[in-house]
Design a protein around this motif. Structure first.
Motif, short mmCIF file in Angstrom:
data_model
loop_
_atom_site.label_atom_id
_atom_site.label_comp_id
_atom_site.label_asym_id
_atom_site.label_seq_id
_atom_site.Cartn_x
_atom_site.Cartn_y
_atom_site.Cartn_z
N GLU A 39 16.10 34.27 37.67
CA GLU A 39 17.15 34.53 36.58
C GLU A 39 17.20 35.66 35.76
O GLU A 39 18.18 36.42 35.65
CB GLU A 39 17.34 33.24 35.82
CG GLU A 39 17.79 31.98 36.85
CD GLU A 39 18.18 30.81 35.96
OE1 GLU A 39 19.45 30.69 35.47
OE2 GLU A 39 17.17 30.10 35.58
N VAL A 40 15.94 35.89 35.13
CA VAL A 40 15.56 37.05 34.25
C VAL A 40 15.65 38.47 35.33
O VAL A 40 16.51 39.47 34.77
CB VAL A 40 14.34 37.20 33.75
CG1 VAL A 40 13.92 38.41 33.09
CG2 VAL A 40 14.26 35.89 32.89
N LEU A 41 15.38 38.35 36.23
CA LEU A 41 15.64 39.71 37.23
C LEU A 41 16.97 39.76 37.62
O LEU A 41 17.33 40.98 37.73
CB LEU A 41 14.77 39.29 38.66
CG LEU A 41 13.25 39.69 38.69
CD1 LEU A 41 12.89 39.36 40.17
CD2 LEU A 41 12.92 41.18 38.49
N ALA A 42 17.75 38.91 37.88
CA ALA A 42 18.86 38.96 38.05
C ALA A 42 19.63 39.47 36.96
O ALA A 42 20.91 40.25 37.24
CB ALA A 42 19.83 37.51 38.58
N GLY A 43 19.46 39.21 35.62
CA GLY A 43 20.27 39.66 34.51
C GLY A 43 19.78 41.19 34.62
O GLY A 43 20.71 41.98 33.93
N LEU A 44 18.66 41.70 35.21
CA LEU A 44 18.58 43.14 35.04
C LEU A 44 18.95 44.00 36.15
O LEU A 44 19.38 44.97 36.02
CB LEU A 44 16.91 43.48 34.85
CG LEU A 44 16.45 42.81 33.74
CD1 LEU A 44 14.56 42.79 33.88
CD2 LEU A 44 16.68 43.47 32.55
N HIS A 45 19.01 43.35 37.47
CA HIS A 45 19.16 44.09 38.55
C HIS A 45 20.59 43.56 39.29
O HIS A 45 20.89 44.27 40.35
CB HIS A 45 17.93 43.99 39.57
CG HIS A 45 16.91 44.42 38.85
ND1 HIS A 45 16.81 45.93 38.61
CD2 HIS A 45 15.60 43.80 38.54
CE1 HIS A 45 15.54 46.11 37.89
NE2 HIS A 45 14.85 44.89 37.80
N GLY A 46 21.23 42.48 39.15
CA GLY A 46 22.24 42.00 39.98
C GLY A 46 21.97 40.86 40.84
O GLY A 46 20.82 40.03 40.32
N ASP A 47 22.32 40.82 41.49
CA ASP A 47 22.16 39.55 42.78
C ASP A 47 20.46 39.80 43.28
O ASP A 47 20.20 41.03 43.79
CB ASP A 47 22.99 39.31 43.96
CG ASP A 47 24.45 39.14 43.54
OD1 ASP A 47 24.50 38.55 42.25
OD2 ASP A 47 25.18 39.15 44.45
N VAL A 48 19.72 38.68 43.14
CA VAL A 48 18.57 39.00 43.49
C VAL A 48 18.02 37.67 44.58
O VAL A 48 18.13 36.52 44.35
CB VAL A 48 17.52 38.84 42.33
CG1 VAL A 48 16.15 38.77 42.75
CG2 VAL A 48 17.77 40.05 41.48
N ALA A 49 17.18 37.72 45.46
CA ALA A 49 16.29 36.80 46.39
C ALA A 49 15.04 37.03 46.41
O ALA A 49 14.64 38.31 46.19
CB ALA A 49 17.17 37.00 47.59
N VAL A 50 14.36 36.12 46.34
CA VAL A 50 12.83 36.15 46.35
C VAL A 50 12.42 35.25 47.44
O VAL A 50 12.69 33.94 47.67
CB VAL A 50 12.06 35.62 45.07
CG1 VAL A 50 10.59 35.56 45.03
CG2 VAL A 50 12.41 36.55 43.69
N VAL A 51 11.42 35.95 48.29
CA VAL A 51 10.90 35.05 49.33
C VAL A 51 9.26 34.87 49.37
O VAL A 51 8.90 36.01 49.00
CB VAL A 51 11.15 35.52 50.67
CG1 VAL A 51 10.72 37.00 51.10
CG2 VAL A 51 10.51 34.61 51.86
N ASP A 52 8.66 33.70 49.14
CA ASP A 52 7.30 33.46 48.95
C ASP A 52 6.87 32.88 49.70
O ASP A 52 7.00 31.77 50.23
CB ASP A 52 7.32 32.69 47.55
CG ASP A 52 5.70 32.59 46.98
OD1 ASP A 52 4.90 33.04 47.74
OD2 ASP A 52 5.41 31.88 46.13
N ILE A 53 6.11 33.59 50.72
CA ILE A 53 5.12 33.06 51.74
C ILE A 53 3.81 32.72 51.47
O ILE A 53 2.86 33.19 51.21
CB ILE A 53 5.11 34.40 52.83
CG1 ILE A 53 6.41 34.98 53.15
CG2 ILE A 53 4.64 33.77 54.10
CD1 ILE A 53 6.25 36.50 53.75
N GLY A 54 3.61 31.39 51.65
CA GLY A 54 2.18 30.84 51.50
C GLY A 54 1.75 30.29 52.56
O GLY A 54 2.34 30.42 53.73
N GLY A 55 0.57 29.41 52.40
CA GLY A 55 -0.09 28.90 53.44
C GLY A 55 0.60 27.62 54.30
O GLY A 55 0.40 27.64 55.26
#
Length: 456
Positions: A236-252
């Motif tokens: 949400e903080v990132l979106a406040g700075l850059h607009g629409d944001v998606a994060v993909v976290d690849i785990g084990g």
């Protein structure tokens, strides 16, 4: 203002970063294997020693933490109709940083509560009925939990007209609970924030201490929320700075996708039978991972036409499932890791975003959409060891593969986003800082965007 230290007690590694509160600058970082076999604070003490070498101010710094150690937050959802309240409950649970281990819809009986108990949820999210609507199923579920002496905490987030009656029933039976606003106050409306806050309260009050992760009372004082909940706050903080944001976290074992977008009013509701889309969303794909879930990745990739050498990749996946600690020792094995990561990221984002199709009917050409449209996302952030520990060009190929055949097949995944990697694993720290030190959170968030940048 000094320093603040943000710590993530992860399922595998404990990560810590020291941050300058005034600027949000990254002062130091450290990680250590999560010491679940002894006391989770042992890993933190090892990280602190490394950070103190970088800056002695760490010794007196405030420490904020999140945790997914010991299996994280296990949530069971009990609702009315699967496509409305139960679906809403799953979304609330995921956005609260939990892992949904059970969903019961259509009422709770002696048999289904027994099955729910076997799934060992840490928290039960009890919901059902719009405000002023049918309350029979919700009341019956509360009475069943009371009758069979349920002892795990319950978050009540259904029809508010019977909230007091439910509270009386649970209190009389000694069932720990907290009341929240209705997740679905009316058809087509999704209101998760009150329930998210209540789940966080229960996580801190009952789950952190209940897992016996540490004998040190400082652990419970440090932890503010479940790690995925904190990461979503960071997005949400990132979106406040850059607009629409998606994060993909690849785990084990899993691949998580977080997104924060401004919704198009025309796309805000997916249909009468389905809960309205929310700007802030998290999904967890339990069958997509680099090690424990590597074999299902191959099956998903083969079905989607994303893997050329299916037999070779399947054999590589089986080796990784048998030995989760395995690290590639030659170029061929490194290439298999890259393939698994590309498929996991692509399929996870497709499931999160959904797709659209053109239907021709009596009224002519109609575009139908299911899911959350991420095509106009401004920033796509990659996370996970396979992205952080490889060269930038490898991460660029993995994240670049997400757009494969997307337009032709109607997938609503990011298409023109700027792409970067959370190379220093600071997104959780951004979330931890967001509410108490917003300027520091924003400063640290710009570090994510400014390092590991891969281009468009």
């Amino acid at each position: 203002m000094g320093l603040v230290v943000a710590v993530d007690f992860g399922s595998t590694f404990t990560k810590a970063v020291a941050v300058d509160v005034a600027s949000g600058g990254l002062v130091g970082r450290a990680e250590h294997r999560t010491t679940i076999d002894t006391d989770v604070m042992d890993g933190w003490h090892a990280c602190r020693a490394v950070l103190e070498e970088a800056d002695r101010g760490v010794r007196n710094a405030e420490v904020l933490a999140c945790s997914s150690a010991g299996g994280g937050l296990r949530i069971g959802v009990v609702g009315n109709e699967e496509l409305v309240t139960a679906e809403a409950g799953k979304r609330v649970a995921l956005s609260s940083g939990g892992r949904v281990v059970a969903v019961v819809s259509g009422g709770l009986t002696a048999t289904t509560q027994k099955e729910l108990r076997k799934d060992r949820p840490d928290v039960v999210l009890l919901l059902g009925g719009t405000d002023g609507g049918n309350s029979a199923v919700l009341l019956n579920a509360a009475e069943t939990l009371a009758k069979y002496k349920w002892r795990k905490p319950i978050v009540v987030a259904g029809n508010v007209d019977v909230r007091d009656e439910i509270a009386g029933t649970l209190t009389a039976a000694g069932v720990p609970h907290v009341l929240a606003g209705n997740v679905v106050p009316e058809i087509g409306v999704f209101a998760p924030d009150s329930a998210r806050a209540a789940i966080r309260e229960m996580f801190l009050a009952h789950v952190i201490g209940g897992k016996n992760l540490s004998w040190d009372p400082a652990f419970a004082r440090m932890v503010r929320a479940a790690t995925p909940d904190v990461v979503l706050r960071g997005v949400e903080v990132l979106a406040g700075l850059h607009g629409d944001v998606a994060v993909v976290d690849i785990g084990g074992a899993t691949t998580d996708v977080h997104s924060v977008i401004e919704l198009d009013p025309e796309d805000a509701n997916l249909g009468r039978e389905v809960v309205a889309t929310h700007p802030v969303t998290r999904t967890v794909e339990g069958d997509l991972g680099m090690r424990w879930s590597a074999v299902p990745v191959v099956e998903a990739g083969a079905e989607a036409g994303l893997i050329g050498d299916v037999d070779g990749t399947r054999a590589a996946a089986e080796r990784r499932r048998a030995d989760p600690a395995y690290l590639p020792d030659d170029r061929r094995e490194a290439a298999y890791d890259e393939t698994l990561a590309s498929v996991a990221a692509t399929v996870a984002l497709r499931r999160h975003a959904g797709r659209q199709r053109i239907v021709f009917g009596p009224g002519g050409r109609v575009i139908e959409r299911s899911g959350k449209d991420l095509r106009e996302v401004d920033l796509l952030v990659g996370s996970g060891g396979v992205l952080r520990h490889n060269r930038p060009e490898v991460a660029a190929r993995i994240l670049g593969a997400i757009g494969t055949n997307a337009q032709e097949e109607g997938w609503l995944v990011p298409q023109r986003a700027e792409v970067c990697v959370d190379a220093d694993y600071v997104l959780a720290a951004v979330g931890l800082l967001a509410d108490d030190s917003p300027k520091a959170a924003e400063g640290l968030a710009t570090h994510i965007h400014g390092t590991g940048l891969l281009g468009h």
